[in-house]
Design an enzyme around this catalytic site. Structure first.
Site, PDB file in Angstrom:
ATOM      1  N   GLU A   1      75.203  51.776  91.552  1.00  0.00           N
ATOM      2  CA  GLU A   1      74.607  53.066  91.217  1.00  0.00           C
ATOM      3  C   GLU A   1      75.104  54.165  92.152  1.00  0.00           C
ATOM      4  OE1 GLU A   1      70.396  52.085  89.183  1.00  0.00           O
ATOM      5  OE2 GLU A   1      70.620  51.320  91.201  1.00  0.00           O
TER       6      GLU A   1
ATOM      7  N   CYS B   1      75.538  60.556  96.511  1.00  0.00           N
ATOM      8  CA  CYS B   1      75.125  59.391  97.288  1.00  0.00           C
ATOM      9  C   CYS B   1      75.892  58.190  96.728  1.00  0.00           C
ATOM     10  CB  CYS B   1      73.617  59.214  97.152  1.00  0.00           C
ATOM     11  SG  CYS B   1      72.975  57.748  97.976  1.00  0.00           S
TER      12      CYS B   1
ATOM     13  N   CYS C   1      72.986  43.987  98.779  1.00  0.00           N
ATOM     14  CA  CYS C   1      72.945  44.188 100.228  1.00  0.00           C
ATOM     15  C   CYS C   1      72.343  42.941 100.855  1.00  0.00           C
ATOM     16  CB  CYS C   1      72.077  45.402 100.553  1.00  0.00           C
ATOM     17  SG  CYS C   1      71.975  45.790 102.318  1.00  0.00           S
TER      18      CYS C   1
ATOM     19  N   CYS D   1      65.928  44.535 104.354  1.00  0.00           N
ATOM     20  CA  CYS D   1      64.796  45.424 104.703  1.00  0.00           C
ATOM     21  C   CYS D   1      63.705  45.252 103.638  1.00  0.00           C
ATOM     22  CB  CYS D   1      65.247  46.880 104.767  1.00  0.00           C
ATOM     23  SG  CYS D   1      66.567  47.163 105.965  1.00  0.00           S
TER      24      CYS D   1
ATOM     25  N   CYS E   1      63.008  47.995 100.711  1.00  0.00           N
ATOM     26  CA  CYS E   1      64.145  48.548  99.965  1.00  0.00           C
ATOM     27  C   CYS E   1      64.525  47.661  98.777  1.00  0.00           C
ATOM     28  CB  CYS E   1      65.334  48.695 100.909  1.00  0.00           C
ATOM     29  SG  CYS E   1      66.794  49.385 100.106  1.00  0.00           S
TER      30      CYS E   1
ATOM     31  N   GLY F   1      73.827  49.045  99.607  1.00  0.00           N
ATOM     32  CA  GLY F   1      74.682  48.358 100.569  1.00  0.00           C
ATOM     33  C   GLY F   1      74.620  48.947 101.960  1.00  0.00           C
TER      34      GLY F   1
ATOM     35  N   HIS G   1      62.929  53.719 111.347  1.00  0.00           N
ATOM     36  CA  HIS G   1      61.714  53.267 110.635  1.00  0.00           C
ATOM     37  C   HIS G   1      60.650  52.553 111.462  1.00  0.00           C
ATOM     38  CE1 HIS G   1      64.074  54.494 107.292  1.00  0.00           C
ATOM     39  NE2 HIS G   1      64.739  53.384 107.124  1.00  0.00           N
TER      40      HIS G   1
ATOM     41  N   ASN H   1      59.330  55.634  99.083  1.00  0.00           N
ATOM     42  CA  ASN H   1      59.378  55.650  97.617  1.00  0.00           C
ATOM     43  C   ASN H   1      58.923  54.296  97.086  1.00  0.00           C
ATOM     44  OD1 ASN H   1      60.492  58.317  97.118  1.00  0.00           O
ATOM     45  ND2 ASN H   1      62.300  57.551  98.187  1.00  0.00           N
TER      46      ASN H   1
ATOM     47  N   CYS I   1      65.690  57.276  97.545  1.00  0.00           N
ATOM     48  CA  CYS I   1      66.031  56.309  98.594  1.00  0.00           C
ATOM     49  C   CYS I   1      65.309  54.989  98.382  1.00  0.00           C
ATOM     50  CB  CYS I   1      65.603  56.820  99.964  1.00  0.00           C
ATOM     51  SG  CYS I   1      66.450  58.292 100.479  1.00  0.00           S
TER      52      CYS I   1
HETATM   53  N1  SAH Z   1      72.116  50.413 104.437  1.00  0.00           N
HETATM   54  C1  SAH Z   1      72.091  51.761 104.874  1.00  0.00           C
HETATM   55  C2  SAH Z   1      72.175  52.797 103.769  1.00  0.00           C
HETATM   56  C3  SAH Z   1      71.318  52.624 102.536  1.00  0.00           C
HETATM   57  S1  SAH Z   1      69.629  53.047 102.532  1.00  0.00           S
HETATM   58  C4  SAH Z   1      70.900  52.013 105.757  1.00  0.00           C
HETATM   59  O1  SAH Z   1      70.095  51.120 105.928  1.00  0.00           O
HETATM   60  O2  SAH Z   1      70.798  53.088 106.320  1.00  0.00           O
HETATM   61  C5  SAH Z   1      69.417  54.750 102.668  1.00  0.00           C
HETATM   62  C6  SAH Z   1      68.096  55.115 103.337  1.00  0.00           C
HETATM   63  O3  SAH Z   1      66.959  54.890 102.464  1.00  0.00           O
HETATM   64  C7  SAH Z   1      67.835  54.266 104.565  1.00  0.00           C
HETATM   65  O4  SAH Z   1      67.344  55.044 105.598  1.00  0.00           O
HETATM   66  C8  SAH Z   1      66.788  53.315 104.056  1.00  0.00           C
HETATM   67  O5  SAH Z   1      66.083  52.728 105.101  1.00  0.00           O
HETATM   68  C9  SAH Z   1      65.955  54.226 103.176  1.00  0.00           C
HETATM   69  N2  SAH Z   1      65.045  53.521 102.288  1.00  0.00           N
HETATM   70  C10 SAH Z   1      65.151  52.260 101.823  1.00  0.00           C
HETATM   71  N3  SAH Z   1      64.110  51.957 101.022  1.00  0.00           N
HETATM   72  C11 SAH Z   1      63.338  53.054 100.981  1.00  0.00           C
HETATM   73  C12 SAH Z   1      62.124  53.360 100.294  1.00  0.00           C
HETATM   74  N4  SAH Z   1      61.524  52.479  99.506  1.00  0.00           N
HETATM   75  N5  SAH Z   1      61.610  54.601 100.459  1.00  0.00           N
HETATM   76  C13 SAH Z   1      62.230  55.510 101.239  1.00  0.00           C
HETATM   77  N6  SAH Z   1      63.373  55.266 101.885  1.00  0.00           N
HETATM   78  C14 SAH Z   1      63.922  54.059 101.780  1.00  0.00           C
END
Ligand code: SAH
Length: 341
Positions: free
Chosen positions: A92, A105, A112, A116, A119, A159, A216, A290, A333
């Site tokens: 995406e 983006c 990935c 986390c 995510c 990723g 975070h 989110n 995100c």
């Molecule tokens: N792998 C990389 C880039 C992808 S995520 C990283 O970890 O930075 C892009 C951003 O969205 C990251 O800061 C991630 O932690 C955040 N993110 C992931 N899930 C999310 C969610 N459910 N709500 C808000 N931000 C989120």
């Protein structure tokens, strides 16, 4: 013989290759322009390249293809593309419209493996890395589709870019090269969950990009719960690498902090965050969590987020709240790779 992924070659590599075929070096420049400025998807469109050379290129190389499998437009103008790769895998890409221009983006991997817990992109693990050309094509195809230029790039899609280091760097070098799209490195952000040795490696390259750290949490203990990468590198080790990065590159680091209700949004968290960032040129981006299917977390109340921001500001930490774009089409995100696997 395996065919060469010609769109992933940097200009000097292309020069070397083209001269090995007996062609003049300037021809490499012409091919590079076709690939990265005009963004053609076939060798036949390269009309100023001799027919025999084009035939030779067709024989030995391929141009990565992408096709739009699905396109969703949010009520705020954000567009989410589901792009299909040549092997059938899907990724995406999100296009966001701001007053200062279009921002894209891009994804760096199919899935990935960072795990986390908040995510969506990581829920089913990693399938494979993307090549540099597959990252580039996301931008080229999106520009073609909207008929407008993209001026800003965030490497924050599906990723972990530092888990696909060489291809991510090749992408940055090609997209910012004057003979290609010439997008300033100042307008590129790379976001990482914090693979510490790669942050040191990145610093040595002294690129002009912005490094974003997905922090975070403010203690190693707490961060381990939501971000498994913390089992390998503590918060202290991560922050040390960030200080080194800022010192070596002279660039301000951006920290992303997703606000999760009852998990990381207390006054003590704000205080600890300010202590962690003391003396570093930095900026904190507060992201309201989110919603992600299958996740137990909920986002902090707006009031709690504002209070957190105020506390940080009072403690002299530069902090803003990120605007939520594309939430209605699950393009925000952490929402990517939810529905389309
Ligand atoms: N792998 C990389 C880039 C992808 S995520 C990283 O970890 O930075 C892009 C951003 O969205 C990251 O800061 C991630 O932690 C955040 N993110 C992931 N899930 C999310 C969610 N459910 N709500 C808000 N931000 C989120």
């Amino acid at each position: 013989m395996e065919k060469i992924d010609i769109k992933s070659l940097q200009l000097d590599q292309l020069k070397e290759y083209v001269s090995s075929l007996g062609a003049k070096a300037f021809v490499a420049g012409q091919i590079y322009t076709w690939l990265h400025e005009k963004c053609v998807d076939s060798f036949d469109e390269m009309t100023n390249i001799s027919k025999p050379l084009r035939e030779k290129l067709k024989e030995e190389c391929y141009i990565t293809t992408l096709s739009i499998r699905k396109k969703q437009v949010s009520k705020d103008g954000t567009i989410k593309y589901l792009y299909q790769l040549a092997d059938g895998n899907c990724i995406e890409t999100v296009l966001m419209r701001y007053e200062h221009g279009n921002s894209i983006c891009v994804s760096c991997q199919v899935g990935c493996r960072m795990g986390c817990t908040f995510c969506a992109s990581t829920q089913h693990g990693k399938v494979r890395d993307l090549t540099a050309s597959e990252i580039l094509q996301q931008l080229y195809h999106t520009e073609k589709d909207i008929g407008e230029r993209v001026s800003n790039i965030v490497m924050m899609g599906i990723g972990e870019p530092l888990d696909n280091f060489d291809n991510a760097i090749a992408f940055i070098r090609i997209i910012s090269s004057p003979q290609g799209k010439n997008i300033s490195q100042r307008n590129i952000s790379l976001s990482t969950c914090g693979i510490v040795p790669k942050i040191y490696e990145l610093a040595q390259l002294k690129l002009g990009i912005t490094l974003s750290i997905s922090l975070h949490a403010t203690t190693t203990e707490k961060r381990k719960v939501t971000m498994p990468i913390t089992n390998a590198y503590s918060v202290e080790e991560l922050l040390k690498a960030c200080r080194d990065y800022a010192k070596t590159t002279g660039r301000r680091i951006s920290f992303e902090y997703t606000m999760i209700k009852g998990v990381n949004d207390t006054d003590e968290d704000a205080l600890r965050l300010s202590q962690l960032l003391k003396g570093m040129i930095s900026h904190v981006n507060l992201i309201p969590l989110n919603p992600v299917d299958g996740s137990a977390y909920t986002q902090s109340d707006d009031r709690a987020i504002k209070a957190f921001q105020k506390k940080l500001t009072d403690l002299h930490v530069n902090a803003t709240i990120r605007r939520r774009l594309g939430q209605d089409i699950s393009a925000a995100c952490g929402q990517l790779r939810n529905e389309n696997r």
